[in-house]
Structure formats: C-alpha cells, structure tokens
Design an enzyme around this catalytic site. Sequence first.
Site, PDB file in Angstrom:
ATOM      1  N   GLU A 112      47.185 -51.928-115.829  1.00 17.76           N
ATOM      2  CA  GLU A 112      48.121 -52.407-116.845  1.00 17.76           C
ATOM      3  C   GLU A 112      47.839 -53.873-117.179  1.00 17.76           C
ATOM      4  O   GLU A 112      48.224 -54.765-116.424  1.00 17.76           O
ATOM      5  CB  GLU A 112      49.557 -52.271-116.341  1.00 17.76           C
ATOM      6  N   HIS A 162      60.161 -53.314-115.648  1.00 19.17           N
ATOM      7  CA  HIS A 162      59.648 -52.675-116.867  1.00 19.17           C
ATOM      8  C   HIS A 162      60.681 -52.574-117.989  1.00 19.17           C
ATOM      9  O   HIS A 162      60.760 -51.571-118.688  1.00 19.17           O
ATOM     10  CB  HIS A 162      59.105 -51.285-116.543  1.00 19.17           C
ATOM     11  N   HIS A 201      51.247 -48.132-119.910  1.00 17.31           N
ATOM     12  CA  HIS A 201      51.384 -47.693-118.519  1.00 17.31           C
ATOM     13  C   HIS A 201      50.863 -46.265-118.320  1.00 17.31           C
ATOM     14  O   HIS A 201      51.533 -45.433-117.722  1.00 17.31           O
ATOM     15  CB  HIS A 201      52.859 -47.778-118.103  1.00 17.31           C
TER      16      HIS A 201
END
Length: 725
Positions: free
Chosen positions: A690, A480, A554
């Site tokens: 996501e 991420h 997210h």
Amino acid sequence: MTSITPLRRLFAGGLLAVSALGLLACSETEESTPSAEPQSGTSLAEYNVPLVKYGADPWIHRTDEGQYYFISTAPEFDRIELLTADTLNGLTDAEPKVIWQRPEEGEMAGNVWAPELHRVDGVWYVHVALGDGDAPFRMRMHVLANDSEDPMTGEWTHVGQIETPWDSFALDATTFEHNGTRYLIWAQGDREQKYNSALYMAEMDGPASITGPVITLSEPELDWERVGHEVNEGAAVIKHGDRIFVTYSAAATDHNYAMGLLWADADADLMDPGVWKKSPEPVFSSNAELKRFGPGHNSFTKAEDGETDLLVYHTRNYKELKGSPLSDPNRHARVRVLEWDANGFPVFHADRADNHHVDEEPSTATADENYGPAYLNKQPFGELPDGREVTLYTLNNGEGMEVKLMNYGGVVTHIFTPDSEGEMGNVVLGFDTLKDYLEQNPPYFGALIGRYGNRIAEGRFELDGTVYELDQNDGENHLHGGIVGFDKKLWDAKFVSDERGLAVELFLLSEDGDQGYPGNLKVTTRYVLTDDNALLTDFHAVTDKATPVNLTQHTYFNLSGEGSILDHVLEINADRYTPVDSGLIPTGELAPVEGTPMDFTEPKPIGEDINADFAQLERVGGGYDHNYVLNRADAEGRILAARAEDPDTGRVLEVLTEEPAIQFYSGNFLDGSLTDGERKFILHGGFCLEPQHYPDSPNQPEFPSTILEPGEVYETSMSFRFSVK
C-alpha cells in the site's frame, strides 16, 4: 484517436434534436458513379458513391430473392419514401414512392426521422420516430404495418406507439430476432437527464410493444461520444459466427459523428448487461483525406452474391456545415464491404475508400489468438441495504489483462493476468457478488482507503489549535478512515477516455465532519488499465478546511491465484522502516532493516524470516504489517517501490508510487473463514503493498506532513504493473 484496425485491440449547442438526428442531403459535388460491372477480378460491383443522395439514416432490406428496398430520412422530415431495385447500384436512379405522409396536425404531425423497414411473419413493418404537431422535436417511436407481398404496394397503417417505462425523447428503434426471441434496441433520453440519449434493449411481445425488463446497452461516457452532444443512437445489428454485433453512432451530427461497436456471444443471455462488451474507441469515423466527415447511423445488408456483408451509412464530403445539421441535409448514403478478421470481428477499414474491395487487396490483418480485442463493460452488481444500486465495471486491454471494480468502496474485485504459460488467473482476493462483500465483511479487500490510510493514535489529532476526535475502529486507534471510511462509500463512477489506457473515474464528496474529519473533501480517483498491463491509480483531492489526507489502494495479491504467498519472492526498495509499539502506532524511529528479518532490499521469499524471533513480527500478529520508508532520494514522480514474483506461475508484480513510503502486509489475520466459494482465504493467503505517507503523521510532526490546506491540490499516483518471468 479516430479508429484502429481490429488487430489485438480491434479498433484501435443547439436543440437535442440536432444531435439525435442523423439527417442529410442537399447540394454537394457529385462523386463518381461507376459501372455496375465487376472490376479488377472481384465478383462484386464497384458501388456508386454516393449510392443514394439525401439518404440520411439509410436502411437497406434485401429479400431472400435478392430484391433491395431502401428507406431513409427525407430531407423535409415530413414523409417516408421507399426505393426498390434488383441491384444496389439500381437504387441510385430508382423512383421513390411515398408510403406515408405525416398528418396536418396531431401527435404524429411533427418531424419524421430514421425509418427502418422489417419483414416479420409475412408482414412489412416500419419503425420510425415521429414528433408532435405542436412539438415537432418531441420524438417518440411508432410502428407502421403493411401486409402486402410488396411493400411498394398496399396500404400502410399506424399500429401504435412503442411505450417505454419512462416518457422521454426516444428514437432509432431497430428490431432483430435471435434464438426465437425478438428484441428491440432504441435510443432514449435517460431518466436522470445525464445524457441526450443512451441505448436500451428489451424483449418484444408484439410489433409495437416491449415486455419484461429494460437493460442499458451503452451510455455516452467516453470523450469521443460526448463531442458537441452526449449521444448514443442509431443502433444496427449484425450476426457473424458465434457473436452478435451492434454498431451505434455517437456525438454531435457534424464531423465529430462516429460509430462505435458492442458485441456479445451468441449463446449468451442477451438481456444480461454483463455479456455485452464495448469498444473503447470508434470503429469508423471522419477521414479528411478521403473526404468522409461524420459517418454514422448505419445499417447492414448483403451484396448481390448473397454472402458478402456490406456496411450502409451516411456521411458528408466536407467538414464545415452549411448552417446546422437540420438546415444542411447533405448526408448521402454509401455502401462498403465489411470484412472479418481471423477471430470473427468486423474490420471497418476506416483508412480506405468505399470501394476498397476493388481498389485494394483484401485485408491480411489477423487478431491476437490469445486475448482478442480491448473492451469495456458495466453491469448491475446488486443493491446496498438502503436500496442504492452498485455497478461493476470491467476493463480489458486486449493484451492479457482484465480488471473488474465496483463503485462501492472503489473495490478492485478481480484482476486477471496470464502466467508464463499464457494461462489466465485471478491474482487478487475478492468475491463475485456484492452480497459476499457485505456479509463476509472482508478486511478492506481491494478497496480505496481514506481519508487516512493506516492508523492515527487514539483516534485524535490537533490541527490549528483544535482537537479532532475520530472514529476508534481499531482498539483505541483510528484505522483506514474509520467505521464508514472510503471503502464503505458509494462513489459516483463512469468510464472516461484517457490517453494512457482504459479508465474508470470515481468521485466522492466526504462532507465536513465525516468520521470526525474537518472540511468538505472532494476526491477523484481514476483507475487506468494500460496496454503494458499496468493498473494505475490516480488520486486528486481538494478541501475547504485544513485536513489530514493520506489516500491509498488496499488490494490483496496472490500471484498464484490461491494458497499461501509465503513462497512469493519479494523485494522492497527501502533501507528503513517505522517500528510500531504494542498498539501498532509508529514509535517515531526510522529503523534500519539491515541485519533484521525486515530486510527485503534483496529479493527473498516472504516466508523466509516470517517466523523469526523478532518482536516487530510478533507484535503485528506473526508476520509483516509495517511501513517501509522508500529510497526516494530526490527522485520525482513514480519510483519502483516493490517487486514480487511467484516462482510457480512466473507472474511478476511491480509497484511504483510517488509516495514516500509503502505498507507491506502479509495477510496475518486471514484464517480461512472468508471464501469466494472456490478459494478459502487462508493465513498468509494474500499480501498487500500500500503506497502511502507514514502512519500517525498528524501526531508526529517529524514525519512528512499529510495536511491538505484550502487552495492546495492533493495529487498522487501509483501503478501495479504485471508481467511474467
């Protein structure tokens, strides 16, 4: 858009001085001057149009005895005149009295703008903006006083200048008292010089001084507030029912000038920016059919019956200026009845003539009993350890959905939606304070993810012959965007106008080398809350060097608001997924879901197969954390990727995306240690959907490419759409 009648939504190049003025007057064709007698059975007079010629920035004070006093900006900007009459129409022919003349030289010898007349503790005060003799447009706020019984008599003296915490262009001071406290609202150039003027408020400890903190009431961020000049000015206060309303004017002072509206509950702490709500659209604006151009800088008064509220404003009856706003002073003062809807919000009737109380039937429009009007709000949300301030933004569409988000990490902190019984509830995992986000360090709750959503194996990739080493923040892998990914960046943010709904736009420059990535990447993210209860997330990015880009959102959802999500029924539009190895990196295989616990092609409870004896479920912590390959075929634009439903509340979430895949995560590592004070975020207490490209694509050339080249534009859009079954 111009203005919208308040049903469910309520409303549906020169010198700085030119925009901030509010001037009027000169030769325009005279409109009708009707009799002052009541017409058509109404108890109110038909009012003269205009009420007062050359009455820029009009302010009418009505005494308890019913005497009217009128004050405005004089066309020559050199004096203050006062009119009085025992009826409003009597002001039309009243003889003006000069109560103050600017001196020949000195700090108050410049322009004289926007005087307001107030009676406070038996003393008459005029709040007025004055320029310097050597700098006529260096406007600052001043106060004059007169202790005579009648402001037309006695001597007016200068009390002093109203000092603010920073010295800049300042004008349009207005004052009001509420619950024993006196407040000042004014327009001033902001410290960072982003705008021509914004609206500020503070408590007062005297007729010419403020005390305590200063809050920002409104900044000119929306498109309609920024036409020609970026201006919020000319505030006026009216109380009604259990609310306090503040009107203001915005944009350049030509036909684009228009009025906006703020409001707060009367029992709220008015010095808390979080209590003030802002209409996303103007409430009163130009109407060519009615020959009303650039209405604004208003005030309020009562009609002769002492009960009916009246809007006092100035406008021109033609569009094209005869010169500039300074040389064409043809703004004349008018009055019109202000109505109120069933929920206690003002109805401005932008589509009606000024004497609509005579010419047309009273409004029968009502407001939505459940949700009320659409609004915007922003407020301070705390400081980061380095002292940078974080702001919380609120979008409420007036249709039963409210979204709160902050510019730290672009985090969506709250989403409120109704259940099948109409009860509102927060359906995302998040906190009420910035402190909780910083100290509890949740796993990407509600955050924007970048530069690369999901994992990159061993935190490295090769591009154009160069090997790039990234942060390894998930074992030996990169997750991420790294240790300080986009979820931990402070984005620049502002409200923006968007034809699709209410919007906040965020901007971030991720510099060359950020977390190991090449190139300066400029990212713009726009959140849009639509009228049909969808939260859109649009991404736009450009780079000056080739770099991987895979941006996503997210948020953790729980459509019940609390507890486990295992009873939520989920459907994912994907026949295949990407299995992962022991390091949670895709093996490269696109495996079928059919016949496995991974299959959500038909709706089923999330918990139905979550404990199945299946290696992929065990590998990701006992649940789902997998990339699903969407059945896009040749579909363009957003497609329905997933649908979740909570049987208990009837809430439904649909996720639409332009991306080729979606990551489904079932909250496998939540353990109850995180809490917002009311809810503990337990195992499987939230789920994520996501939209994304495939994980580890920079190292797997058979996957769709995620490389953004210079000269290319990265664009993608996703939608989280809510409804009830």
